[in-house]
Design a protein around this motif. Structure first.
Motif, PDB file in Angstrom:
ATOM      1  N   THR A  27     148.400  13.430  -9.233  1.00 11.27           N
ATOM      2  CA  THR A  27     149.265  13.092 -10.365  1.00 11.27           C
ATOM      3  C   THR A  27     150.266  14.216 -10.605  1.00 11.27           C
ATOM      4  OG1 THR A  27     147.893  14.163 -12.044  1.00 11.27           O
ATOM      5  CG2 THR A  27     147.376  11.873 -11.520  1.00 11.27           C
ATOM      6  N   VAL A  29     152.009  16.662 -13.567  1.00 13.37           N
ATOM      7  CA  VAL A  29     151.408  17.382 -14.681  1.00 13.37           C
ATOM      8  C   VAL A  29     152.427  17.429 -15.809  1.00 13.37           C
ATOM      9  CG1 VAL A  29     150.321  19.530 -15.425  1.00 13.37           C
ATOM     10  CG2 VAL A  29     150.074  18.769 -13.050  1.00 13.37           C
ATOM     11  N   THR A  30     151.986  17.095 -17.009  1.00 11.57           N
ATOM     12  CA  THR A  30     152.877  17.097 -18.169  1.00 11.57           C
ATOM     13  C   THR A  30     152.327  17.992 -19.272  1.00 11.57           C
ATOM     14  OG1 THR A  30     151.839  15.299 -19.432  1.00 11.57           O
ATOM     15  CG2 THR A  30     153.390  14.651 -17.711  1.00 11.57           C
ATOM     16  N   THR A  45     148.294  19.993 -22.204  1.00  8.49           N
ATOM     17  CA  THR A  45     148.492  19.560 -20.821  1.00  8.49           C
ATOM     18  C   THR A  45     147.831  18.194 -20.643  1.00  8.49           C
ATOM     19  OG1 THR A  45     148.503  21.831 -20.054  1.00  8.49           O
ATOM     20  CG2 THR A  45     148.031  20.138 -18.409  1.00  8.49           C
ATOM     21  N   ASN A  47     147.650  14.793 -17.626  1.00 10.85           N
ATOM     22  CA  ASN A  47     148.107  14.152 -16.396  1.00 10.85           C
ATOM     23  C   ASN A  47     147.896  12.638 -16.470  1.00 10.85           C
ATOM     24  OD1 ASN A  47     145.349  14.088 -16.021  1.00 10.85           O
ATOM     25  ND2 ASN A  47     145.391  14.821 -13.925  1.00 10.85           N
ATOM     26  N   TYR A 164     146.294  22.756  -8.212  1.00  9.00           N
ATOM     27  CA  TYR A 164     147.728  22.511  -8.319  1.00  9.00           C
ATOM     28  C   TYR A 164     148.379  22.590  -6.943  1.00  9.00           C
ATOM     29  CZ  TYR A 164     147.064  23.159 -13.310  1.00  9.00           C
ATOM     30  OH  TYR A 164     146.644  23.028 -14.604  1.00  9.00           O
TER      31      TYR A 164
END
Length: 170
Positions: A27, A29-30, A45, A47, A164
């Motif tokens: 995914t 990452v936001t 955070t 996802n 990551y």
């Protein structure tokens, strides 16, 4: 023909097995941001981001019911979804931590409706908090996008299997 069951069968797997299987889905990452009732910036955070509709422009994300920021996101009228760049993995870790001032030293500016917009994000969706759905141990937030922006050619941050990554073309 067999009739459809009235409810789902009991899972034959553990929560750890389920989490490990979910980790196989890569995914983006936001960091989802908003203003708390006192006006202070809040963020976390996530996802769990996905598009829903082009007309009207809708996106969704989900938040654990136990999250300390649940009240701010539930009551607030707007939030921003900041899709992180590959060089922002330290921000992803910071906003996933509990005992830190998440915004200390972070470059951001106020979005059009007041939600913090993280500088350097590869894309940002500024959303009206349109609807919420209680499901399981999470709340699903659907946002109506009022403004969006992106940086063409920027490398997004990717999360897969607990680590990551950066984008690599095939």
């Amino acid at each position: 023909m067999t009739p459809a069951p009235a409810q789902a069968r009991t899972p034959t797997f553990s929560s750890l097995e389920f989490r490990a299987a979910l980790g196989m889905f890569a995914t983006g990452v936001t960091i989802v941001t908003a203003r708390g009732p006192d006006g202070a910036p809040v963020g976390l955070t996530a996802n769990s981001f996905n598009s829903v509709s082009l007309t009207p422009p809708l996106v969704l994300w989900s938040l654990s019911r136990r999250a300390g920021s649940m009240a701010a996101f539930s009551a607030g009228s707007h939030y921003a979804i900041n899709i992180l760049a590959a060089d922002q993995h330290a921000l992803a870790e910071r906003f996933a931590s509990k005992a830190v001032d998440r915004f200390a030293g972070v470059a951001w500016h106020e979005g059009t409706a007041g939600a913090p917009v993280i500088d350097g994000a590869v894309a940002v969706f500024e959303c009206f908090n349109r609807s919420r759905y209680d499901e399981g141990d999470h709340v699903i937030f659907v946002g109506e996008v009022e403004r969006c922006a992106h940086r063409a050619g920027a490398q997004p941050l990717i999360f897969h299997g607990g680590r990551y990554y950066t984008e690599l073309p095939l």
